[in-house]
Motif scaffolding. Structure first.
Motif, mmCIF file in Angstrom:
data_model
loop_
_atom_site.group_PDB
_atom_site.id
_atom_site.type_symbol
_atom_site.label_atom_id
_atom_site.label_comp_id
_atom_site.label_asym_id
_atom_site.label_seq_id
_atom_site.Cartn_x
_atom_site.Cartn_y
_atom_site.Cartn_z
ATOM 1 N N VAL A 111 0.847 -1.193 0.000
ATOM 2 C CA VAL A 111 0.000 0.000 0.000
ATOM 3 C C VAL A 111 0.881 1.241 0.000
ATOM 4 O O VAL A 111 1.998 1.234 0.525
ATOM 5 N N THR A 112 0.360 2.290 -0.615
ATOM 6 C CA THR A 112 1.025 3.595 -0.618
ATOM 7 C C THR A 112 0.004 4.659 -0.263
ATOM 8 O O THR A 112 -1.207 4.450 -0.382
ATOM 9 N N TRP A 113 0.502 5.795 0.190
ATOM 10 C CA TRP A 113 -0.355 6.963 0.433
ATOM 11 C C TRP A 113 0.020 7.984 -0.639
ATOM 12 O O TRP A 113 1.067 8.614 -0.577
ATOM 13 N N GLU A 114 -0.806 8.081 -1.662
ATOM 14 C CA GLU A 114 -0.456 8.896 -2.814
ATOM 15 C C GLU A 114 -1.715 9.328 -3.557
ATOM 16 O O GLU A 114 -2.823 8.839 -3.289
ATOM 17 N N ALA A 115 -1.536 10.244 -4.490
ATOM 18 C CA ALA A 115 -2.650 10.632 -5.355
ATOM 19 C C ALA A 115 -2.975 9.463 -6.272
ATOM 20 O O ALA A 115 -2.088 8.918 -6.923
ATOM 21 N N PRO A 116 -4.242 9.028 -6.333
ATOM 22 C CA PRO A 116 -4.606 7.883 -7.173
ATOM 23 C C PRO A 116 -4.647 8.277 -8.642
ATOM 24 O O PRO A 116 -4.561 9.475 -8.974
ATOM 25 N N GLN A 122 -11.693 10.648 -9.755
ATOM 26 C CA GLN A 122 -13.011 11.103 -10.200
ATOM 27 C C GLN A 122 -14.111 10.170 -9.699
ATOM 28 O O GLN A 122 -15.152 10.630 -9.213
ATOM 29 N N ALA A 123 -13.882 8.864 -9.793
ATOM 30 C CA ALA A 123 -14.893 7.900 -9.351
ATOM 31 C C ALA A 123 -15.131 7.968 -7.852
ATOM 32 O O ALA A 123 -16.247 7.713 -7.375
ATOM 33 N N LEU A 124 -14.101 8.321 -7.091
ATOM 34 C CA LEU A 124 -14.209 8.358 -5.632
ATOM 35 C C LEU A 124 -14.594 9.732 -5.107
ATOM 36 O O LEU A 124 -14.763 9.909 -3.891
ATOM 37 N N VAL A 214 -17.187 -0.158 -5.914
ATOM 38 C CA VAL A 214 -17.940 -0.598 -4.738
ATOM 39 C C VAL A 214 -18.457 0.632 -4.009
ATOM 40 O O VAL A 214 -17.686 1.558 -3.720
ATOM 41 N N HIS A 215 -19.750 0.653 -3.750
ATOM 42 C CA HIS A 215 -20.319 1.730 -2.945
ATOM 43 C C HIS A 215 -21.196 1.149 -1.848
ATOM 44 O O HIS A 215 -21.522 -0.039 -1.855
ATOM 45 N N ASP A 216 -21.597 2.003 -0.889
ATOM 46 C CA ASP A 216 -22.367 1.520 0.245
ATOM 47 C C ASP A 216 -23.854 1.781 0.047
ATOM 48 O O ASP A 216 -24.296 2.183 -1.042
ATOM 49 N N GLN A 217 -24.618 1.542 1.108
ATOM 50 C CA GLN A 217 -26.078 1.667 1.011
ATOM 51 C C GLN A 217 -26.541 3.101 0.811
ATOM 52 O O GLN A 217 -27.706 3.345 0.486
ATOM 53 N N TYR A 218 -25.644 4.053 1.001
ATOM 54 C CA TYR A 218 -25.986 5.460 0.788
ATOM 55 C C TYR A 218 -25.441 5.978 -0.542
ATOM 56 O O TYR A 218 -25.394 7.187 -0.770
ATOM 57 N N ALA A 219 -24.999 5.044 -1.399
ATOM 58 C CA ALA A 219 -24.421 5.357 -2.713
ATOM 59 C C ALA A 219 -23.099 6.113 -2.596
ATOM 60 O O ALA A 219 -22.665 6.767 -3.552
ATOM 61 N N ARG A 220 -22.448 6.019 -1.454
ATOM 62 C CA ARG A 220 -21.137 6.644 -1.293
ATOM 63 C C ARG A 220 -20.055 5.706 -1.828
ATOM 64 O O ARG A 220 -20.055 4.515 -1.504
ATOM 65 N N PRO A 221 -19.133 6.178 -2.648
ATOM 66 C CA PRO A 221 -18.082 5.301 -3.171
ATOM 67 C C PRO A 221 -17.139 4.861 -2.056
ATOM 68 O O PRO A 221 -16.786 5.665 -1.183
ATOM 69 N N LEU A 222 -16.736 3.599 -2.103
ATOM 70 C CA LEU A 222 -15.809 3.047 -1.110
ATOM 71 C C LEU A 222 -14.453 2.715 -1.728
ATOM 72 O O LEU A 222 -13.418 2.997 -1.138
ATOM 73 N N GLU A 223 -14.475 2.101 -2.893
ATOM 74 C CA GLU A 223 -13.212 1.765 -3.571
ATOM 75 C C GLU A 223 -13.458 1.540 -5.043
ATOM 76 O O GLU A 223 -14.569 1.253 -5.477
#
Length: 246
Positions: A111-116, A122-124, A214-223
């Motif tokens: 894993v890295t901590w960086e700009a995707p 955009q998707a997230l 993948v998004h959650d029940q509130y349509a929030r993007p997760l990954e």
């Protein structure tokens, strides 16, 4: 921690009470009652569980912390013992579809901590160049016949809601191995209902690409994950287990 029976250390044990409680807690870490990487219950819960004072629990945790058996951050304490945690039955292993069916395949994940990548940002819903947790995975057989690579970017929502994911920011150096097999289980335990949407396209003449959102029940993007598979030599198989009704 399902066990609720009182703990009674042997009368002949001459260790201080906090040392005995630390030993009992260590037993639960080793037997999987508290899986590796999971957050430990709070001091109040542990005090009731072991039927001791919170100060005794605090001293026991400090003893384990000094021994390197637990680590503590702003979200609480978690076990650092090595081992394979037990996943929830029926929860897909992350990254879904990325592991080769060949038993000789060797996988590597960091894993890295960086700009995707821009399309991931955009998707997230991330601002351009805003860093986040990016997971890279590679699975290949020794002879190179089967190769799969996956790049996953996690959203700010996922990192805010899922403590187990957020903890990886501190070790996101791109070199330390970081298997996130239980990522979807962690999300479910955080109260998130997961909706997967996969799009399959041809990457090039010999490979195909799977883009998973993948998004959650509130349509929030997760990954969002980009998985590339050698289509000419390998098969892409998704396997799901659904519990019986009732």
């Amino acid at each position: 921690m399902a066990r609720t029976t009182p703990h009674e250390p042997a009368p002949s044990d001459d260790r201080p009470l906090y040392g005995r409680i630390a030993a009992l807690l260590l037993d639960e870490l080793r037997d999987g009652t508290i899986p590796p990487g999971e957050r430990l219950p709070g001091e109040r819960h542990l005090a009731a569980h072991f039927q001791v004072s919170r100060e005794t629990v605090r001293q026991a945790l400090e003893l384990l912390r000094r021994s390197g058996l637990i680590a503590t951050d702003r979200r609480g304490s978690h076990a650092t013992l090595p081992g394979l945690p037990v996943g929830a039955q029926g929860t897909p292993v992350f990254p879904l579809g990325a592991r080769s069916a060949d038993p000789s395949a060797v996988d590597l994940a960091t894993v890295t901590w960086e700009a995707p990548p821009p399309e991931h940002a955009q998707a997230l819903g991330l601002a351009p160049l805003r860093p986040t947790l990016v997971h890279r995975y590679r699975s290949a057989t020794p002879d190179g016949r089967s190769l799969r690579t996956a790049v996953t970017s996690f959203s700010a929502v996922a990192l805010a809601e899922v403590a187990e994911l957020a903890r990886y920011r501190g070790r996101a150096d791109g070199a330390t191995p970081a298997q996130l097999r239980r990522a979807y289980d962690w999300m479910r335990k955080a109260g998130l209902c997961l909706h997967h949407r996969d799009s399959i396209s041809q990457a090039d003449a010999s490979s195909m690409r799977v883009t998973r959102r993948v998004h959650d029940q509130y349509a929030r993007p997760l990954e969002i994950t980009d998985l590339v598979v050698d289509a000419g030599r390998d098969a892409l198989v998704y396997e799901f287990t659904l519990p019986a009704a009732g």
